[in-house]
Design a protein around this motif. Structure first.
Motif, PDB file in Angstrom:
ATOM      1  N   PHE A 154       0.815  -1.218   0.000  1.00  0.00           N
ATOM      2  CA  PHE A 154       0.000   0.000   0.000  1.00  0.00           C
ATOM      3  C   PHE A 154       0.849   1.268   0.000  1.00  0.00           C
ATOM      4  CE2 PHE A 154      -3.574  -2.728   1.501  1.00  0.00           C
ATOM      5  CZ  PHE A 154      -4.487  -2.356   0.530  1.00  0.00           C
ATOM      6  N   GLN A 155       2.063   1.188   0.502  1.00  0.00           N
ATOM      7  CA  GLN A 155       2.943   2.355   0.449  1.00  0.00           C
ATOM      8  C   GLN A 155       3.308   2.714  -0.986  1.00  0.00           C
ATOM      9  OE1 GLN A 155       6.299   1.355   2.902  1.00  0.00           O
ATOM     10  NE2 GLN A 155       5.229   1.810   4.828  1.00  0.00           N
ATOM     11  N   ARG A 156       3.172   1.755  -1.890  1.00  0.00           N
ATOM     12  CA  ARG A 156       3.540   1.965  -3.286  1.00  0.00           C
ATOM     13  C   ARG A 156       2.334   2.125  -4.191  1.00  0.00           C
ATOM     14  NH1 ARG A 156       7.060  -0.262  -0.384  1.00  0.00           N
ATOM     15  NH2 ARG A 156       9.303  -0.229  -0.840  1.00  0.00           N
ATOM     16  N   MET A 157       1.162   2.259  -3.602  1.00  0.00           N
ATOM     17  CA  MET A 157      -0.065   2.415  -4.377  1.00  0.00           C
ATOM     18  C   MET A 157      -0.629   3.814  -4.200  1.00  0.00           C
ATOM     19  SD  MET A 157      -2.084  -1.190  -3.809  1.00  0.00           S
ATOM     20  CE  MET A 157      -1.332  -2.783  -4.183  1.00  0.00           C
ATOM     21  N   SER A 158      -1.407   4.221  -5.172  1.00  0.00           N
ATOM     22  CA  SER A 158      -2.059   5.531  -5.137  1.00  0.00           C
ATOM     23  C   SER A 158      -3.566   5.353  -5.070  1.00  0.00           C
ATOM     24  CB  SER A 158      -1.684   6.338  -6.387  1.00  0.00           C
ATOM     25  OG  SER A 158      -2.520   7.475  -6.517  1.00  0.00           O
ATOM     26  N   ALA A 159      -4.231   6.292  -4.425  1.00  0.00           N
ATOM     27  CA  ALA A 159      -5.694   6.238  -4.324  1.00  0.00           C
ATOM     28  C   ALA A 159      -6.354   6.345  -5.683  1.00  0.00           C
ATOM     29  CB  ALA A 159      -6.193   7.352  -3.402  1.00  0.00           C
ATOM     30  N   ALA A 160      -5.637   6.895  -6.657  1.00  0.00           N
ATOM     31  CA  ALA A 160      -6.207   7.067  -8.002  1.00  0.00           C
ATOM     32  C   ALA A 160      -6.173   5.772  -8.806  1.00  0.00           C
ATOM     33  CB  ALA A 160      -5.446   8.163  -8.750  1.00  0.00           C
ATOM     34  N   GLN A 161      -5.448   4.776  -8.319  1.00  0.00           N
ATOM     35  CA  GLN A 161      -5.333   3.505  -9.031  1.00  0.00           C
ATOM     36  C   GLN A 161      -6.424   2.531  -8.583  1.00  0.00           C
ATOM     37  OE1 GLN A 161      -1.353   2.520  -7.787  1.00  0.00           O
ATOM     38  NE2 GLN A 161      -0.429   3.353  -9.659  1.00  0.00           N
ATOM     39  N   PRO A 162      -6.791   1.580  -9.443  1.00  0.00           N
ATOM     40  CA  PRO A 162      -7.794   0.580  -9.045  1.00  0.00           C
ATOM     41  C   PRO A 162      -7.202  -0.560  -8.227  1.00  0.00           C
ATOM     42  CG  PRO A 162      -7.160   0.211 -11.316  1.00  0.00           C
ATOM     43  CD  PRO A 162      -6.426   1.455 -10.869  1.00  0.00           C
ATOM     44  N   TRP A 163      -5.852  -0.651  -8.186  1.00  0.00           N
ATOM     45  CA  TRP A 163      -5.234  -1.812  -7.555  1.00  0.00           C
ATOM     46  C   TRP A 163      -5.526  -1.949  -6.057  1.00  0.00           C
ATOM     47  CZ3 TRP A 163      -4.845  -3.087 -12.130  1.00  0.00           C
ATOM     48  CH2 TRP A 163      -4.179  -2.355 -13.112  1.00  0.00           C
TER      49      TRP A 163
ATOM     50  N   MET B  70      -8.829  -3.690  -5.477  1.00  0.00           N
ATOM     51  CA  MET B  70      -8.833  -5.036  -6.064  1.00  0.00           C
ATOM     52  C   MET B  70      -7.994  -6.001  -5.232  1.00  0.00           C
ATOM     53  SD  MET B  70      -8.507  -3.953 -10.090  1.00  0.00           S
ATOM     54  CE  MET B  70      -8.397  -5.645 -10.655  1.00  0.00           C
ATOM     55  N   VAL B  71      -6.809  -5.526  -4.800  1.00  0.00           N
ATOM     56  CA  VAL B  71      -5.948  -6.364  -3.964  1.00  0.00           C
ATOM     57  C   VAL B  71      -6.641  -6.678  -2.637  1.00  0.00           C
ATOM     58  CG1 VAL B  71      -3.809  -6.371  -2.613  1.00  0.00           C
ATOM     59  CG2 VAL B  71      -3.778  -5.609  -4.997  1.00  0.00           C
ATOM     60  N   THR B  72      -7.299  -5.688  -2.055  1.00  0.00           N
ATOM     61  CA  THR B  72      -7.972  -5.888  -0.772  1.00  0.00           C
ATOM     62  C   THR B  72      -9.121  -6.875  -0.903  1.00  0.00           C
ATOM     63  OG1 THR B  72      -7.408  -3.626  -0.123  1.00  0.00           O
ATOM     64  CG2 THR B  72      -9.136  -4.738   1.132  1.00  0.00           C
ATOM     65  N   ALA B  73      -9.957  -6.707  -1.923  1.00  0.00           N
ATOM     66  CA  ALA B  73     -11.082  -7.622  -2.124  1.00  0.00           C
ATOM     67  C   ALA B  73     -10.585  -9.045  -2.350  1.00  0.00           C
ATOM     68  CB  ALA B  73     -11.926  -7.157  -3.311  1.00  0.00           C
TER      69      ALA B  73
ATOM     70  N   ALA C  71      -2.841   6.527   4.189  1.00  0.00           N
ATOM     71  CA  ALA C  71      -3.279   7.904   3.972  1.00  0.00           C
ATOM     72  C   ALA C  71      -4.795   7.932   3.884  1.00  0.00           C
ATOM     73  CB  ALA C  71      -2.664   8.447   2.685  1.00  0.00           C
ATOM     74  N   PRO C  72      -5.441   8.971   4.437  1.00  0.00           N
ATOM     75  CA  PRO C  72      -6.909   9.019   4.439  1.00  0.00           C
ATOM     76  C   PRO C  72      -7.524   8.802   3.060  1.00  0.00           C
ATOM     77  CG  PRO C  72      -6.017  10.760   5.819  1.00  0.00           C
ATOM     78  CD  PRO C  72      -4.847  10.118   5.147  1.00  0.00           C
ATOM     79  N   ALA C  73      -6.924   9.393   2.021  1.00  0.00           N
ATOM     80  CA  ALA C  73      -7.483   9.250   0.672  1.00  0.00           C
ATOM     81  C   ALA C  73      -7.393   7.801   0.192  1.00  0.00           C
ATOM     82  CB  ALA C  73      -6.746  10.166  -0.294  1.00  0.00           C
ATOM     83  N   LEU C  74      -6.270   7.149   0.502  1.00  0.00           N
ATOM     84  CA  LEU C  74      -6.105   5.761   0.081  1.00  0.00           C
ATOM     85  C   LEU C  74      -7.044   4.846   0.856  1.00  0.00           C
ATOM     86  CD1 LEU C  74      -4.593   3.725  -1.640  1.00  0.00           C
ATOM     87  CD2 LEU C  74      -2.821   3.624   0.124  1.00  0.00           C
TER      88      LEU C  74
ATOM     89  N   VAL D 233     -10.271   2.487  -0.669  1.00  0.00           N
ATOM     90  CA  VAL D 233     -10.430   1.047  -0.478  1.00  0.00           C
ATOM     91  C   VAL D 233     -11.706   0.731   0.294  1.00  0.00           C
ATOM     92  CG1 VAL D 233      -9.439  -1.007   0.595  1.00  0.00           C
ATOM     93  CG2 VAL D 233      -7.949   0.640  -0.556  1.00  0.00           C
ATOM     94  N   GLN D 234     -11.900   1.413   1.408  1.00  0.00           N
ATOM     95  CA  GLN D 234     -12.988   1.053   2.309  1.00  0.00           C
ATOM     96  C   GLN D 234     -14.358   1.410   1.764  1.00  0.00           C
ATOM     97  OE1 GLN D 234     -12.401   2.185   6.381  1.00  0.00           O
ATOM     98  NE2 GLN D 234     -14.574   2.109   6.869  1.00  0.00           N
ATOM     99  N   VAL D 235     -14.495   2.591   1.215  1.00  0.00           N
ATOM    100  CA  VAL D 235     -15.823   3.046   0.778  1.00  0.00           C
ATOM    101  C   VAL D 235     -16.425   2.129  -0.283  1.00  0.00           C
ATOM    102  CG1 VAL D 235     -17.083   4.913  -0.342  1.00  0.00           C
ATOM    103  CG2 VAL D 235     -15.426   5.434   1.456  1.00  0.00           C
ATOM    104  N   PRO D 236     -15.699   1.767  -1.360  1.00  0.00           N
ATOM    105  CA  PRO D 236     -16.312   0.876  -2.355  1.00  0.00           C
ATOM    106  C   PRO D 236     -16.687  -0.493  -1.784  1.00  0.00           C
ATOM    107  CG  PRO D 236     -14.344   1.923  -3.241  1.00  0.00           C
ATOM    108  CD  PRO D 236     -14.355   2.210  -1.776  1.00  0.00           C
ATOM    109  N   LEU D 237     -15.797  -1.080  -0.977  1.00  0.00           N
ATOM    110  CA  LEU D 237     -16.084  -2.405  -0.426  1.00  0.00           C
ATOM    111  C   LEU D 237     -17.245  -2.345   0.566  1.00  0.00           C
ATOM    112  CD1 LEU D 237     -12.499  -3.862   0.098  1.00  0.00           C
ATOM    113  CD2 LEU D 237     -14.077  -4.249  -1.784  1.00  0.00           C
ATOM    114  N   GLU D 238     -17.298  -1.267   1.342  1.00  0.00           N
ATOM    115  CA  GLU D 238     -18.407  -1.118   2.292  1.00  0.00           C
ATOM    116  C   GLU D 238     -19.730  -0.969   1.558  1.00  0.00           C
ATOM    117  OE1 GLU D 238     -19.724   2.122   5.654  1.00  0.00           O
ATOM    118  OE2 GLU D 238     -17.600   1.612   5.478  1.00  0.00           O
ATOM    119  N   ARG D 239     -19.721  -0.211   0.476  1.00  0.00           N
ATOM    120  CA  ARG D 239     -20.968  -0.007  -0.280  1.00  0.00           C
ATOM    121  C   ARG D 239     -21.412  -1.286  -0.980  1.00  0.00           C
ATOM    122  NH1 ARG D 239     -19.842   6.063  -2.809  1.00  0.00           N
ATOM    123  NH2 ARG D 239     -20.293   7.194  -0.864  1.00  0.00           N
TER     124      ARG D 239
END
Length: 434
Positions: free
Chosen positions: A234-243, A246-249, A282-285, A289-295
């Motif tokens: 996650f340190q190497r991922m951006s909130a703008a990416q779909p990864w 997807m990795v979390t799910a 980071a809050p944005a990241l 991740v959380q908002v889409p999976l929660e919804r």
């Protein structure tokens, strides 16, 4: 399989999910208008669409909407919703919630766990002669007893957090204490339930030892291997990416699969993956991740409630079963509401603060339904006893809001009590409404 038959199965399942979402929405709107949590409406929607209500009409409408041969497909959708829900609950749990209140929660927490578990043990011994045989198979007394003790001791942490927020108790001593107690309750209950699942699903001591050993290996690997890998990734991922999402799910589903193979049920894998998720994102990241999976979880949860409702038959609750159901509700309230209220009063909380804490801890919501479905799937509960326990979950959750309103009716009285004032700590986390 003929193409037409396959298409009929797919589209009938899709239509059934559409009906579920529509009915659930309408019922939730009604219950929210009387200040009840959404989970009450979704449980009621499941009961309405099941044999207890819709099944009473001529023409087998329940069977028409949800044919028996298609219910496994609905169960898959429901299971994904439950797994995502438990993942979010696990991610929202922070050990600091308990760590900062160990001294003040000690006696109350012991009472909130021990009292309902002891009542559950007593209830199991009383009910075993009547419900010890399920579908022609004798249920083990030890598994039945341990299971009911767990089922009586859980608290719905997400529902509790939402009620605390709605009643503006999130910074009060009682609100913070309730969150700490509920978090500790849930972790303890999941651990004991995992042991019960292992006990019931294994044959012989060697198999049980094998399950427990693999469970220990799994937990160690999750905390010492998976957690560092997640933090590194996650340190190497951006909130703008779909990864990230997807990795979390993928992690949630694979972790659930592993615990299912081990023999301690898929729900523990989802919850554990939430526990090992990095807290320093980071809050944005984290939101990405959380908002889409929660919804997605919230969208699929009504399917879980209907699958549950298909196993609930309230028409069986008559005569002696009605008396048993009332007894289960009374025992549940004595265990949580009574046990917590008395212990809180002995710990120095005011009478009103103690009662508020007891009412909050008495809410069971979706957490109880997940536990009950595990028992049903393991063959520990008959349809009759399962229906009675679902009634208990609904009653203990629904009674919280009106009784809290009565207790907190006078704002002047609330402000005069230190344990109900907004000065005790951080706000409650934003959790799912179940």
């Amino acid at each position: 399989m003929p193409k037409e038959n396959a298409e009929w199965q797919i589209m009938t399942t899709v239509a059934g999910i559409g009906v579920i979402l529509l009915v659930a929405t309408m019922v939730v709107v009604v219950v929210r208008s009387v200040r009840q949590p959404a989970v009450i409406g979704e449980i009621l929607a499941g009961v309405i669409l099941g044999p207890s209500v819709l099944g009473l009409f001529p023409g087998d409408l329940t069977g028409l909407l949800f044919p028996a041969e298609l219910r496994p497909q609905l169960s898959v959708v429901a299971q994904i919703g439950v797994l995502l829900f438990l993942f979010v609950v696990g991610w929202e749990f922070t050990p600091a919630t308990i760590r900062g209140h160990r001294r003040s929660t000690g006696l109350i927490w012991l009472s909130s766990i021990v009292t309902p578990m002891l009542l559950g043990v007593a209830m199991a011994w009383l009910l075993y002669p009547r419900y010890g045989v399920v579908d022609g198979r004798q249920v083990g007394l030890l598994g039945f007893t341990l299971y009911l003790s767990v089922a009586m001791s859980v608290t719905a942490f997400p529902v509790l957090a939402r009620i605390i927020s709605e009643y503006r108790l999130q910074s009060s001593r009682v609100g913070v204490l309730a969150l700490a107690l509920a978090a500790a309750d849930d972790v303890f209950a999941w651990c004991v339930l995992a042991a019960v699942v292992a006990l019931v699903t294994t044959s012989g001591s060697a198999a049980l030892i094998s399950v427990l050993a693999w469970s220990v290996i799994y937990v160690v690997a999750m905390f010492w291997v998976v957690r560092p890998l997640l933090a590194w990734a996650f340190q190497r991922m951006s909130a703008a990416q779909p990864w990230p999402v997807m990795v979390t799910a993928a992690g949630v589903l694979l972790s659930a699969y592993v615990t299912s193979v081990i023999g301690i049920h898929a729900i523990f894998g989802a919850f554990m993956f939430g526990l090992v998720m990095p807290r320093s994102l980071a809050p944005a990241l984290r939101a990405a991740v959380q908002v889409p999976l929660e919804r997605v979880g919230q969208l699929l949860m009504p399917v879980f409630f209907v699958v549950t409702g298909l196993s609930v038959d309230l028409t069986t609750i008559t005569g002696m079963t009605l008396l048993i159901t009332v007894g289960i509700v009374v025992a549940a309230c004595l265990g949580k509401l009574g046990g917590v209220t008395v212990a809180a009063r002995l710990s120095g909380l005011s009478p009103s603060g103690s009662l508020v804490l007891g009412l909050l801890m008495n809410t069971r919501g979706l957490t109880e339904l997940v536990v009950l479905n595990v028992g049903l799937g393991l063959g520990l509960l008959s349809t009759e006893l399962f229906s009675a326990m679902v009634v208990m979950a609904v009653v203990t959750t629904a009674m919280a809001a009106p009784l809290l309103s009565l207790t907190l009716r006078s704002s002047a009285a609330v402000s005069s009590r230190p344990d109900l004032r907004q000065d005790a700590g951080p706000a409650a986390p934003a959790l799912p409404t179940h």
